[in-house]
Write a protein that holds these residues in place. Sequence first.
Motif, PDB file in Angstrom:
ATOM      1  N   ASP A  17       0.852  -1.173   0.000  1.00 45.07           N
ATOM      2  CA  ASP A  17       0.000   0.000   0.000  1.00 45.07           C
ATOM      3  C   ASP A  17       0.890   1.224   0.000  1.00 45.07           C
ATOM      4  O   ASP A  17       1.791   1.340   0.843  1.00 45.07           O
ATOM      5  CB  ASP A  17      -0.916   0.028   1.227  1.00 45.07           C
ATOM      6  N   ILE A  18       0.666   2.117  -0.917  1.00 46.88           N
ATOM      7  CA  ILE A  18       1.432   3.354  -1.009  1.00 46.88           C
ATOM      8  C   ILE A  18       0.447   4.501  -0.875  1.00 46.88           C
ATOM      9  O   ILE A  18      -0.473   4.627  -1.692  1.00 46.88           O
ATOM     10  CB  ILE A  18       2.186   3.451  -2.346  1.00 46.88           C
ATOM     11  N   TYR A  19       0.598   5.323   0.160  1.00 45.58           N
ATOM     12  CA  TYR A  19      -0.354   6.409   0.323  1.00 45.58           C
ATOM     13  C   TYR A  19       0.289   7.601   1.021  1.00 45.58           C
ATOM     14  O   TYR A  19       1.254   7.479   1.770  1.00 45.58           O
ATOM     15  CB  TYR A  19      -1.590   5.944   1.114  1.00 45.58           C
ATOM     16  N   LEU A  20      -0.266   8.748   0.707  1.00 45.25           N
ATOM     17  CA  LEU A  20       0.089  10.000   1.362  1.00 45.25           C
ATOM     18  C   LEU A  20      -1.159  10.879   1.365  1.00 45.25           C
ATOM     19  O   LEU A  20      -1.696  11.190   0.302  1.00 45.25           O
ATOM     20  CB  LEU A  20       1.232  10.715   0.632  1.00 45.25           C
ATOM     21  N   SER A  21      -1.634  11.207   2.536  1.00 46.28           N
ATOM     22  CA  SER A  21      -2.797  12.070   2.648  1.00 46.28           C
ATOM     23  C   SER A  21      -2.656  12.930   3.889  1.00 46.28           C
ATOM     24  O   SER A  21      -1.738  12.748   4.690  1.00 46.28           O
ATOM     25  CB  SER A  21      -4.093  11.254   2.692  1.00 46.28           C
ATOM     26  N   ARG A  22      -3.587  13.846   4.047  1.00 46.27           N
ATOM     27  CA  ARG A  22      -3.508  14.764   5.178  1.00 46.27           C
ATOM     28  C   ARG A  22      -4.883  14.964   5.795  1.00 46.27           C
ATOM     29  O   ARG A  22      -5.890  14.999   5.092  1.00 46.27           O
ATOM     30  CB  ARG A  22      -2.940  16.115   4.736  1.00 46.27           C
ATOM     31  N   ARG A  23      -4.895  15.118   7.096  1.00 42.06           N
ATOM     32  CA  ARG A  23      -6.072  15.563   7.825  1.00 42.06           C
ATOM     33  C   ARG A  23      -5.856  17.033   8.142  1.00 42.06           C
ATOM     34  O   ARG A  23      -4.921  17.394   8.871  1.00 42.06           O
ATOM     35  CB  ARG A  23      -6.244  14.748   9.109  1.00 42.06           C
ATOM     36  N   ILE A  24      -6.709  17.875   7.575  1.00 43.78           N
ATOM     37  CA  ILE A  24      -6.557  19.328   7.705  1.00 43.78           C
ATOM     38  C   ILE A  24      -7.707  19.870   8.539  1.00 43.78           C
ATOM     39  O   ILE A  24      -8.876  19.775   8.139  1.00 43.78           O
ATOM     40  CB  ILE A  24      -6.536  20.000   6.319  1.00 43.78           C
ATOM     41  N   ASP A  25      -7.393  20.420   9.701  1.00 41.05           N
ATOM     42  CA  ASP A  25      -8.384  21.048  10.571  1.00 41.05           C
ATOM     43  C   ASP A  25      -8.132  22.550  10.552  1.00 41.05           C
ATOM     44  O   ASP A  25      -7.071  23.017  10.995  1.00 41.05           O
ATOM     45  CB  ASP A  25      -8.273  20.500  11.991  1.00 41.05           C
ATOM     46  N   LEU A  26      -9.134  23.278  10.059  1.00 39.92           N
ATOM     47  CA  LEU A  26      -8.963  24.711   9.817  1.00 39.92           C
ATOM     48  C   LEU A  26     -10.149  25.471  10.404  1.00 39.92           C
ATOM     49  O   LEU A  26     -11.299  25.045  10.266  1.00 39.92           O
ATOM     50  CB  LEU A  26      -8.866  24.963   8.314  1.00 39.92           C
ATOM     51  N   SER A  27      -9.866  26.577  11.070  1.00 40.27           N
ATOM     52  CA  SER A  27     -10.921  27.479  11.514  1.00 40.27           C
ATOM     53  C   SER A  27     -10.601  28.887  11.017  1.00 40.27           C
ATOM     54  O   SER A  27      -9.440  29.307  11.015  1.00 40.27           O
ATOM     55  CB  SER A  27     -11.081  27.465  13.032  1.00 40.27           C
ATOM     56  N   LEU A  28     -11.652  29.592  10.566  1.00 43.29           N
ATOM     57  CA  LEU A  28     -11.500  30.920   9.993  1.00 43.29           C
ATOM     58  C   LEU A  28     -12.638  31.810  10.498  1.00 43.29           C
ATOM     59  O   LEU A  28     -13.707  31.310  10.861  1.00 43.29           O
ATOM     60  CB  LEU A  28     -11.557  30.860   8.464  1.00 43.29           C
ATOM     61  N   PRO A  29     -12.439  33.131  10.478  1.00 40.81           N
ATOM     62  CA  PRO A  29     -13.544  34.024  10.819  1.00 40.81           C
ATOM     63  C   PRO A  29     -14.742  33.757   9.897  1.00 40.81           C
ATOM     64  O   PRO A  29     -14.565  33.587   8.691  1.00 40.81           O
ATOM     65  CB  PRO A  29     -12.951  35.416  10.580  1.00 40.81           C
ATOM     66  N   PRO A  30     -15.955  33.709  10.429  1.00 39.97           N
ATOM     67  CA  PRO A  30     -17.100  33.315   9.617  1.00 39.97           C
ATOM     68  C   PRO A  30     -17.385  34.231   8.431  1.00 39.97           C
ATOM     69  O   PRO A  30     -17.928  33.790   7.413  1.00 39.97           O
ATOM     70  CB  PRO A  30     -18.266  33.318  10.615  1.00 39.97           C
ATOM     71  N   SER A  31     -17.022  35.519   8.539  1.00 33.16           N
ATOM     72  CA  SER A  31     -17.317  36.476   7.473  1.00 33.16           C
ATOM     73  C   SER A  31     -16.331  36.418   6.315  1.00 33.16           C
ATOM     74  O   SER A  31     -16.542  37.067   5.287  1.00 33.16           O
ATOM     75  CB  SER A  31     -17.348  37.897   8.041  1.00 33.16           C
ATOM     76  N   LEU A  32     -15.257  35.652   6.446  1.00 32.05           N
ATOM     77  CA  LEU A  32     -14.238  35.582   5.394  1.00 32.05           C
ATOM     78  C   LEU A  32     -14.687  34.619   4.292  1.00 32.05           C
ATOM     79  O   LEU A  32     -14.882  33.433   4.538  1.00 32.05           O
ATOM     80  CB  LEU A  32     -12.914  35.106   5.993  1.00 32.05           C
TER      81      LEU A  32
END
Length: 274
Positions: free
Chosen positions: A106-121
């Motif tokens: 098995d060959i894999y590369l992935s990411r778990r991205i947790d992002l928070s931003l101002p709601p109005s952006l």
Amino acid sequence: MRAILLPLLLATCVLTLPALASERCEHQRKESPVLDLAGVKRVVISINADTLSLVSGRPALSVTHCASSEREAKESRIEIARRGDTLHVSSRDSKIIEVRGLVSMDIYLSRRIDLSLPPSLPVTLDVSAGNALVSGMEDVSVDLGSGDVHLSTVGAVRANVGSGDLLLENIASIDGLSSGSGDIVVRRVGGDVRGVEVGSGDIAMDGVAGNVAVDDVGSGDVRLHGIAGNVTLGAIGSGNVKLDDVGGDVVVASKDLLENVDIRRVRGRILVDR
């Protein structure tokens, strides 16, 4: 002999499995890059075979790099670049491969991205083949390839779907919703839905407080239920439109289109433009 067999196996026994990396993470590396949003008016997020969670809140970014080898995890990068007043967050070199044969790997590369931003952006989401969950933002545009995206409690939405799946829940308004061969499910919209187009895919909509405008239907299906306002139907090819529980009028572009429209429980009028 083994050196010869391996390229042959890679050429003949490779399958892309989007769920694989989420199930396994033999080697991982975590990082929390600092986000500078001074002067930023839009954020563009681009992911491939990755998983994204975007919520409203104070600016923060956490990334878990998940790979089948220590070297891949160490070299994995998330790109953050400023171009004018737009901030780009990109993750594009993901890969999920399974090889089965004389040699299995098995060959894999992935990411778990947790992002928070101002709601109005305002946010533009470009998903090639990954998964994304977005909640609490006021303005979201989606360009979805073959992945899965879920938007919940979001303001204005615009979405273009290729062959992926899109779920929209508790949306303020929709200004442009198109599907090539993918499936779109919409539940509870507080305002109008404009610019609905479908090729060979399916769009199902339930609970719209405003009006719905369906501009073009190819060979796919559109199902509308619980529309408080008016429904406007434009061009329809070989596909079908089903309407149920419409509070306002149903306006059809031409009489011929009625052959492809199933109308039930309309409290307003059924009108034909020409």
